[in-house]
Design a protein around this motif. Structure first.
Motif, PDB file in Angstrom:
ATOM      1  N   ALA A  14       0.381  -1.137  -0.143  1.00 50.92           N
ATOM      2  CA  ALA A  14       0.100   0.428   0.126  1.00 50.92           C
ATOM      3  C   ALA A  14       0.802   1.566  -0.042  1.00 50.92           C
ATOM      4  O   ALA A  14       0.238   2.395  -0.129  1.00 50.92           O
ATOM      5  CB  ALA A  14      -1.005  -0.017   1.447  1.00 50.92           C
ATOM      6  N   LEU A  15       2.224   1.181   0.415  1.00 41.99           N
ATOM      7  CA  LEU A  15       2.942   2.273   0.761  1.00 41.99           C
ATOM      8  C   LEU A  15       3.951   2.324  -0.359  1.00 41.99           C
ATOM      9  O   LEU A  15       4.507   3.024  -0.640  1.00 41.99           O
ATOM     10  CB  LEU A  15       3.605   2.662   2.056  1.00 41.99           C
ATOM     11  CG  LEU A  15       3.151   2.969   3.365  1.00 41.99           C
ATOM     12  CD1 LEU A  15       3.805   2.796   4.708  1.00 41.99           C
ATOM     13  CD2 LEU A  15       2.198   4.035   2.878  1.00 41.99           C
ATOM     14  N   ARG A  16       4.386   1.239  -1.030  1.00 40.03           N
ATOM     15  CA  ARG A  16       5.409   0.978  -1.927  1.00 40.03           C
ATOM     16  C   ARG A  16       4.251   0.213  -3.674  1.00 40.03           C
ATOM     17  O   ARG A  16       4.646   1.675  -4.031  1.00 40.03           O
ATOM     18  CB  ARG A  16       6.069  -0.751  -1.082  1.00 40.03           C
ATOM     19  CG  ARG A  16       7.059   0.032   0.078  1.00 40.03           C
ATOM     20  CD  ARG A  16       7.859  -1.256   0.183  1.00 40.03           C
ATOM     21  NE  ARG A  16       9.734  -1.179  -0.600  1.00 40.03           N
ATOM     22  CZ  ARG A  16       9.412  -2.554  -1.165  1.00 40.03           C
ATOM     23  NH1 ARG A  16       8.740  -3.343  -0.981  1.00 40.03           N
ATOM     24  NH2 ARG A  16      11.111  -2.171  -1.725  1.00 40.03           N
ATOM     25  N   TYR A  17       4.694  -0.753  -3.370  1.00 37.91           N
ATOM     26  CA  TYR A  17       3.767  -1.165  -4.745  1.00 37.91           C
ATOM     27  C   TYR A  17       3.661  -2.509  -4.942  1.00 37.91           C
ATOM     28  O   TYR A  17       4.262  -3.440  -3.843  1.00 37.91           O
ATOM     29  CB  TYR A  17       5.032  -1.183  -5.892  1.00 37.91           C
ATOM     30  CG  TYR A  17       6.085  -1.992  -5.975  1.00 37.91           C
ATOM     31  CD1 TYR A  17       6.483  -2.801  -6.080  1.00 37.91           C
ATOM     32  CD2 TYR A  17       7.477  -0.815  -5.635  1.00 37.91           C
ATOM     33  CE1 TYR A  17       7.653  -3.660  -5.944  1.00 37.91           C
ATOM     34  CE2 TYR A  17       8.315  -1.868  -5.142  1.00 37.91           C
ATOM     35  CZ  TYR A  17       8.122  -3.061  -4.888  1.00 37.91           C
ATOM     36  OH  TYR A  17       9.786  -3.361  -4.842  1.00 37.91           O
ATOM     37  N   GLY A  18       2.935  -3.091  -5.768  1.00 37.34           N
ATOM     38  CA  GLY A  18       2.548  -4.599  -5.882  1.00 37.34           C
ATOM     39  C   GLY A  18       2.397  -5.122  -7.319  1.00 37.34           C
ATOM     40  O   GLY A  18       2.865  -4.549  -7.832  1.00 37.34           O
ATOM     41  N   TRP A  19       1.673  -5.743  -7.739  1.00 37.89           N
ATOM     42  CA  TRP A  19       2.210  -6.310  -8.549  1.00 37.89           C
ATOM     43  C   TRP A  19       0.995  -7.048  -8.978  1.00 37.89           C
ATOM     44  O   TRP A  19       0.305  -8.075  -8.366  1.00 37.89           O
ATOM     45  CB  TRP A  19       2.843  -7.660  -8.861  1.00 37.89           C
ATOM     46  CG  TRP A  19       4.258  -7.216  -8.625  1.00 37.89           C
ATOM     47  CD1 TRP A  19       5.048  -7.938  -7.166  1.00 37.89           C
ATOM     48  CD2 TRP A  19       5.760  -7.016  -9.115  1.00 37.89           C
ATOM     49  NE1 TRP A  19       6.255  -6.870  -7.011  1.00 37.89           N
ATOM     50  CE2 TRP A  19       6.439  -6.632  -8.636  1.00 37.89           C
ATOM     51  CE3 TRP A  19       5.667  -5.791 -10.486  1.00 37.89           C
ATOM     52  CZ2 TRP A  19       7.493  -6.148  -9.268  1.00 37.89           C
ATOM     53  CZ3 TRP A  19       6.680  -6.438 -11.163  1.00 37.89           C
ATOM     54  CH2 TRP A  19       7.632  -5.414 -10.311  1.00 37.89           C
TER      55      TRP A  19
END
Length: 365
Positions: A123-128
């Motif tokens: 939620a603060l960085r990234y997902g895929w």
């Protein structure tokens, strides 16, 4: 459906759309220096928050009623490389102020991360996008950017709500973002560097201390501005009056504007129970378990207005105020019920001009 009719059907528009006219007027008259990436100067942002009249007579409505210096401090913080933490008890307009700051500075208040016990690092960085990840392997096309990452790329304000509700290891994801102004993507051997204009506004409740305390390293990355409860009854009265009027218009409630005296009674009840004493200071009172916030006072009056509109004659009276007022006070059915009954019998019953409110509340048990 046209864009205009679609916007009219929205229950609540984002601040940058609801107050677009005021933001445009401020931009036209804003001749002061603007920090890189900002749409308005710091002085104009404060005017947007506190209200004022522009050179051409345009009126900017206040978004925050309180000490101007608090808003100046918040805006000045965002001009630096420090992030801003808005701290206070529930209902002190932290989210409201954060939204309007982002709208005025970046023109976009939607880059929002909501903190909960279940919030993960993605939620603060990234997902895929796992379908693309499996089919193509790690690539920028398969990466799902978080609001934080998008804010860094655009040079905009990111908002983090209820920061202390997040697990400590997730909170600490922010340390690199706030100190290095970059977000590593080790799977791609790359990083995203923040553009000018990027910063973070976080909110947290005083009552959440001890839930997931911020680490010392993270605390050092924030400047803290504490938003207090309204200092005076008149100040709180004005806040409730303004917000109820806006809500009544937005929700198309077919009722007369609430009488100022009814709002004053609600505000008086909230302030007395919140502070644990009557307004004249002569009688000490037990305090309920809830915060008795200004936001809840707004809800009580708004709910009463809806009752009056749809099940009454459109005029707000004690009978419409009583149900929501009791619901706001009695959060704990045992402890708060004792507090409320004592207040009702010793204060409301004996106060001149309040017999109708006493009877309405008694009738509801």
């Amino acid at each position: 459906m046209s864009e205009t009719s679609s916007a009219a059907d929205l229950l609540r528009r984002h601040a940058e759309h609801e107050y677009a006219g005021e933001l445009d007027a401020l931009a036209r008259h804003d001749e002061r220096p603007r920090p890189p990436g900002w749409r308005l100067s710091p002085q104009a942002v404060v005017t947007y928050l506190m209200g004022g009249t522009l050179a051409d007579g345009s009126v900017v409505r206040p978004k925050y009623v309180g000490e101007r210096r608090l808003m100046e401090t918040a805006v000045a913080t965002l001009c630096t490389d420090r992030a801003l933490l808005l701290l206070g008890v529930p209902g002190t307009a932290k989210t409201w102020v954060a939204e309007h700051l982002a709208a005025a500075i970046s023109g976009d208040s939607t880059l929002l991360v909501q903190g909960t016990a279940g919030t993960g690092e993605e939620a603060l960085r990234y997902g895929w996008n796992y379908a693309r990840l499996i089919a193509e392997g790690p690539s920028r096309a398969a990466l799902v950017a978080s609001p934080m990452l998008r804010a860094m790329e655009r040079g905009a304000i990111a908002r983090v709500e209820e920061l202390t509700r997040m697990p400590a290891d997730v909170q600490d994801t922010l340390i690199t973002v706030l100190s290095e102004k970059s977000l590593p993507i080790p799977e791609l051997g790359a990083e995203v560097q923040a553009r000018r204009g990027f910063n973070v506004i976080a909110t947290a409740n005083n009552r959440d201390r001890g839930v997931n305390e911020l680490s010392s390293a993270l605390k050092r990355r924030f400047n803290v501005v504490v938003l207090p409860t309204p200092a005076t009854a008149e100040q709180e009265l004005e806040i409730v009056r303004r917000r109820v009027a806006e809500l009544g218009e937005a929700l198309a409630i077919p009722a007369e504007p609430p009488a100022l005296e009814e709002i004053r009674r609600v505000v008086t009840v909230f302030r007395e129970l919140r502070e644990g004493r009557t307004e004249d200071g002569r009688t000490k009172l037990k305090q309920p378990t809830g915060t008795m916030s200004t936001a809840e006072a707004i809800s009580v009056v708004g709910s009463g207005l809806a009752l009056a509109a749809h099940f009454g004659d459109g005029r707000l009276r004690a009978d419409e105020i009583a149900p929501s007022l009791i619901g706001a006070v009695v959060k704990d059915p045992v402890q708060d019920d004792v507090v409320w009954r004592e207040y009702l019998e010793t204060v409301v019953k004996e106060r001149d001009g309040w017999r109708d409110l006493y009877r309405a509340c008694r009738a509801l048990g």
